[in-house]
Motif scaffolding. Structure first.
Motif, short mmCIF file in Angstrom:
data_model
loop_
_atom_site.label_atom_id
_atom_site.label_comp_id
_atom_site.label_asym_id
_atom_site.label_seq_id
_atom_site.Cartn_x
_atom_site.Cartn_y
_atom_site.Cartn_z
N SER A 190 -27.62 -25.48 0.59
CA SER A 190 -27.77 -25.07 -0.81
C SER A 190 -27.69 -23.55 -0.87
CB SER A 190 -29.12 -25.53 -1.36
OG SER A 190 -29.39 -24.92 -2.60
N TRP A 191 -27.18 -23.04 -1.99
CA TRP A 191 -27.10 -21.59 -2.17
C TRP A 191 -28.21 -21.07 -3.06
CZ3 TRP A 191 -24.38 -19.27 1.32
CH2 TRP A 191 -23.39 -20.01 1.98
N TRP A 194 -28.83 -17.53 -4.54
CA TRP A 194 -28.08 -16.48 -3.86
C TRP A 194 -26.69 -16.30 -4.46
CZ3 TRP A 194 -28.59 -17.58 2.11
CH2 TRP A 194 -29.92 -17.85 2.42
N ALA A 195 -26.08 -17.40 -4.91
CA ALA A 195 -24.69 -17.36 -5.33
C ALA A 195 -24.40 -18.58 -6.19
CB ALA A 195 -23.76 -17.37 -4.10
N PRO A 197 -22.80 -22.01 -6.61
CA PRO A 197 -22.52 -22.96 -5.53
C PRO A 197 -21.03 -23.19 -5.35
CG PRO A 197 -23.28 -24.11 -7.49
CD PRO A 197 -23.45 -22.65 -7.78
N ASN A 202 -19.86 -27.70 -0.49
CA ASN A 202 -19.58 -27.59 0.95
C ASN A 202 -19.34 -28.94 1.62
OD1 ASN A 202 -21.92 -25.04 0.65
ND2 ASN A 202 -19.80 -24.63 1.19
N ALA A 355 -26.20 -14.63 4.87
CA ALA A 355 -25.44 -15.58 4.06
C ALA A 355 -24.12 -15.85 4.76
CB ALA A 355 -25.18 -15.02 2.66
N LEU A 358 -19.28 -18.54 1.53
CA LEU A 358 -19.62 -19.57 0.54
C LEU A 358 -18.90 -20.88 0.82
CD1 LEU A 358 -21.22 -20.07 -2.12
CD2 LEU A 358 -19.10 -19.51 -3.34
N LYS A 387 -28.64 -21.51 6.69
CA LYS A 387 -27.22 -21.27 6.95
C LYS A 387 -27.09 -20.98 8.44
CE LYS A 387 -27.29 -21.17 2.43
NZ LYS A 387 -28.76 -21.23 2.28
N ARG A 566 -27.07 -17.42 -9.09
CA ARG A 566 -26.56 -18.73 -9.49
C ARG A 566 -26.27 -18.80 -10.99
NH1 ARG A 566 -27.22 -23.51 -6.44
NH2 ARG A 566 -26.74 -25.41 -7.60
N ASN A 633 -23.59 -11.08 1.42
CA ASN A 633 -23.39 -12.06 0.35
C ASN A 633 -22.40 -13.13 0.78
OD1 ASN A 633 -23.50 -9.38 -2.00
ND2 ASN A 633 -25.10 -10.88 -1.69
N ALA A 634 -22.59 -14.33 0.24
CA ALA A 634 -21.69 -15.44 0.52
C ALA A 634 -20.35 -15.28 -0.19
CB ALA A 634 -22.34 -16.75 0.09
#
Length: 876
Positions: A190-191, A194-195, A197, A202, A355, A358, A387, A566, A633-634
């Motif tokens: 899960s992101w 952070w970002a 998705p 994934n 991270a 993505l 991750k 997000r 960052n992803a």
């Protein structure tokens, strides 16, 4: 990957013919690998193609048969999720620009299963051939030659299948039917906030699927426990272990033989029919070991453990792995805070939150560039919250001396007990979680860089989950501390308190915040915290944002930005950061002005955070560690990073690098003291500290000096306290120098300060920030006259030296140097000895940039700019 390469090498030494890696690349289009021709071999399965089940009416019996037509399928590399494969095939160009990922991707594509398919060559049925699947997001049905052989459930829950009886002469086919993923329902990735998705969540596989062939006994793995004789480290006891499986329906006597380092080991054991067992080989003693140390404290030597198992007088399997000799303890101190003691020395953890990409793309070169950045930043650790990336990351961390703190993540299926997590566990979930833990422990256990596992993030698991995880770790031979969570909330037995705080902040706070005594200030061990947003430089903003998004960035800070977290409160806008920026530095007049001010603010914030934690490492309530949220960052983001997604180091990077110098002179925002912080392995003596205070027009207000200072290893020494600036109402400068015993300057530091400080409103702290009741006044910096900077360069090989000289009468507080290719694009990744440097009139400094020559071209262009520096470009 490491096991595969070493197995190939060992097999060649034994005269065993294995399929070379190049053969997989030269195989027919549908053939991804060749099964090893003899025992002891492992090879990566390649030649994959993917396709949506909506476009494939056939079932697994047909799709997994050799020769099944896959015209129109997407060819992908190993370790490719569905979305990564589609991007690689050009279906979604420029996915990360603006809102393309939201507006130009049909998410209905990922509401149905997808097929992975590959073919490989074999001689026919085998007695001991296996297929290893590293896990699948969310789960995969596995088929071979028309037969369903099982299921893999969970991103990290690796499985092995006996495929020997199903093999056919010539071509064989593997098919995986991968099911849609939902992080709230499945053990995936899960992101969080952070970002945005990944559109497919994934879905798929991001580590290697492997083909394995052994003799009647398989070596499933090997590892070494080391016990260093402390405090002298004159010797180390090495305890080797082997994981064996008897593949026959009858008992076997087998012999293990090999070397641990240069020391021989040998052991004979009898395995029952079909038995799997971990066998302890006789321990050996290594005299005068080469000890593995974290970065900044020593070298990172690695030893090899080469092991084979023989049955009936013939080698049945072999494996080689690496390990380091070091000791790790993680006690709670008298204040209840977690400490890490490595090789008998307490080490302050200075880390960042990791991270992955993505789309979970495998990019070993990018991984290495980022580990170089970590070391260049003066950090010594990375926290991996869920991750867990590919094996190369751990190999690189071993080489670079970067400590790793892996663990499971919050706010999804991994942590349903938090109150904001995913679906509650059912009875069927425990084996998946436990299997995932065991599989990852086996991957990580030999790496000296890995110093603990955090079995949860925001909330410690209940007792039954803790005991399940502890059993899985013990069964895998886990040698390191286990920590219940990266937060101190709710820590039941058996593990009890984590000794780690998670009280924020995650959004803007002023520099003097870190010198307080509440919430995230510099005391104890902080599992994740920072002053929030990090604004990339203008080049990066133009790559990631549309013109309208860039305009809103400086005109309307409360406007939601797609590239912040997000897209949910409170991190979907830059209101707190941009309001503070305008109040302290002055209202931005355009994008370029906003970015320049943001770079100064990011530099100021990150330097203050690391400096405060550095000063307090010897305080009565020691600051034992921090994890800056986040390292990277992803995807392209305006939130939480020390370098941006394009690997460009901006103001935040160089503020952190300055604050983490191995021998560093710094100013304290709380009491105006000037101290020297030592982060190296030994003491430094005969030091001299100089300080100067200036008005913005260059008028000297105060000068102070102290000689004969000694700073202990991993220690702090106060030089003196500066007086308030006489007659100043706004901004002013403080300059610091640290000279060693030879007169060489080893640290220089410039602060832009305000006679009217930021006032922190501690009583109104929230979980993600602490407000201020009034702001510092740095607006006078905007009125600094333009500074002319003379530039000379010299390029040789993979380095460019840049000498800057301020030929004007104006102070230049933050001169930025950028290296560009002939076409104007940036040379990235790149490391600089320093950047965003201060130059007084007539002053000069020489900086060096290191990079890969192929990334720069024969004559890179040096661009100089920054706060008030006149822009210039010079061809090197």
């Amino acid at each position: 990957m490491l096991r595969s390469r070493l197995a190939l090498l060992l097999a060649l030494l034994l005269g065993i013919a294995l399929a070379p890696a190049a053969l997989a690349q030269q195989a027919p289009p549908e053939t991804g690998a060749v099964l090893p021709e003899a025992s002891g071999g492992t090879t990566r399965l390649g030649g994959w193609r993917i396709q949506s089940s909506a476009a494939v009416p056939a079932g697994g019996e047909e799709v997994s048969r050799p020769g099944f037509g896959s015209a129109g399928w997407y060819p992908v590399a190993p370790r490719t999720t569905i979305m990564a494969g589609l991007v690689a095939n050009g279906r979604y160009p420029d996915l990360f620009h603006s809102t393309n990922m939201r507006d130009k991707v049909d998410r209905a594509d990922f509401a149905v299963p997808w097929w992975y398919r590959s073919e490989f060559l074999a001689r026919g049925p085998e007695r001991h051939a296996f297929l290893r699947v590293p896990g699948a997001t969310s789960r995969a049905d596995v088929w071979l030659n028309g037969v369903r052989i099982g299921e893999v459930t969970g991103t990290y829950n690796a499985r092995e299948f006996d495929i020997g009886p199903l093999l056919k002469p010539g071509r064989n086919a593997v098919a995986l039917r991968v099911h849609p993923a939902d992080p709230q329902k499945h053990f995936t990735i899960s992101w969080i906030d952070w970002a945005q998705p990944a559109p497919d969540n994934n879905m798929g596989i991001f580590r290697d699927v492997e083909l394995v062939r052994s003799g009647p006994v398989t070596l499933l793995g090997s590892y070494v426990h080391t016990r260093l004789a402390l405090p002298g480290m004159a010797s180390a006891e090495l305890k080797p272990f082997a994981e064996l499986r008897n593949n026959l329906p009858a008992a076997q006597q087998v012999t293990l033989g090999g070397t641990v380092g240069d020391l021989p080991v040998r052991h004979t054991v009898t395995l029952a029919a079909g038995e799997t067992r971990t066998v302890a080989l006789p321990p050996v003693t290594l005299q005068r070991p080469n000890v593995w140390w974290p970065a900044q404290l020593g070298a990172q030597p690695l030893y090899r453990f080469a092991l084979s198992v023989s049955a009936g007088g013939r080698v049945s399997d072999a494996v080689t792995t690496t390990f380091g000799v070091r000791d790790v303890q993680a006690p709670l101190n008298a204040s209840g805070d977690r400490e890490f003691v490595i090789n008998g020395r307490q080490v302050q953890i200075r880390g960042g939150g990791w991270a992955s990409d993505l789309l979970l793309r495998s990019q070993p070169g990018r991984l290495e560039a980022q580990l170089r950045y970590v070391r260049d930043l003066g950090l010594n650790a990375i926290r991996l919250e869920g991750k867990l990336d590919t094996p190369e990351l751990y190999d690189l961390a071993d080489r670079y001396g970067i400590l790793l703190l892996p663990g499971w993540e919050c706010c999804d299926k991994w942590e349903p007990w938090s109150g904001w997590g995913g679906e509650a566990w059912t009875e069927s979930d425990y084996p998946i979680a436990g299997g995932s833990m065991a599989a990852q422990a086996r991957l990580l256990r030999n790496h000296p860089s890995v110093i603990a596992f955090m079995i949860s993030s925001d909330i410690a698991p209940p007792e039954d989950v803790q005991r399940m995880y502890l059993a899985a770790l013990a069964g895998a031979g886990w040698p390191n501390p286990v920590i219940p969570a990266a937060a101190m909330r709710n820590a039941p037995p058996p593990l009890g308190s984590s000794g780690i705080k998670m009280e924020g902040p995650y959004d803007w706070v002023p520099p003097d915040y870190w010198y307080g005594d509440k919430v995230g200030a510099a005391f104890g061990f902080a599992g994740e915290l920072s002053a929030g947003h990090s604004i990339p430089t203008e080049d990066s903003l133009r790559e990631m944002l549309s013109p309208a998004e860039r305009e809103a960035l400086w005109k309307d800070p409360a406007a939601p930005q797609y590239h912040t977290g997000r897209g949910t409160e409170p991190f979907n806008n830059l209101k707190l950061f941009s309001t503070a920026l305008a109040q302290r530095y002055g209202q931005p007049t355009g994008l370029t002005d906003y970015v320049e001010k943001a770079q100064l603010a990011n530099y100021e914030m990150t330097r203050a955070q690391f400096e405060a934690y550095g000063r307090q490492q010897t305080a009565p309530r020691k600051a034992t560690g921090l994890v800056y949220w986040m390292l990277n960052n992803a995807w392209p983001s305006l939130n939480w990073h020390l370098y941006d997604h394009y690997l460009n180091p901006g103001g935040a990077y160089f503020g952190a690098k300055k604050g983490n110098e191995p021998l560093h002179v710094q100013y304290s925002y709380d009491d105006r003291s000037v101290v020297v912080v030592g982060r190296g392995p030994g003491q430094a003596a005969g030091l001299t500290v100089r300080a100067e205070m200036y008005r913005l027009d260059g008028t000297l207000l105060h000068r102070q000096e102290q000689s004969g200072l000694t700073v202990p290893a991993l220690g702090v020494t106060k030089a003196f306290t500066l007086p308030p600036p006489a007659g100043v109402t706004g901004a002013y400068f403080v300059r610091l120098w640290l000279d060693d015993g030879t007169g060489t300057t080893v640290s220089r530091n410039t602060y832009w300060l305000s006679a009217r400080p930021d006032v922190v409103d501690w009583d109104n702290s929230q979980w993600y920030y602490t407000p201020v009741s009034s702001y510092a006044d740095l607006s006078g910096l905007a009125a600094l006259p333009r500074a002319d900077i003379e530039v000379s360069t010299r390029t040789a090989g993979a380095s460019t030296e840049v000498t800057l000289r301020n030929t004007s009468g104006s102070i230049a507080p933050a001169v930025r140097v950028t290296l560009r290719k002939a076409d104007g694009s940036r040379v990235l990744p790149v490391t600089w000895t320093d950047n965003y440097v201060a130059l007084w009139p007539g002053e000069s400094i020489t900086l060096r940039a290191d990079y890969q020559p192929a990334d720069a071209g024969p004559r890179p262009v040096v661009e100089v700019g920054g706060w008030n520096a006149a822009p210039r470009r010079v061809t090197s």
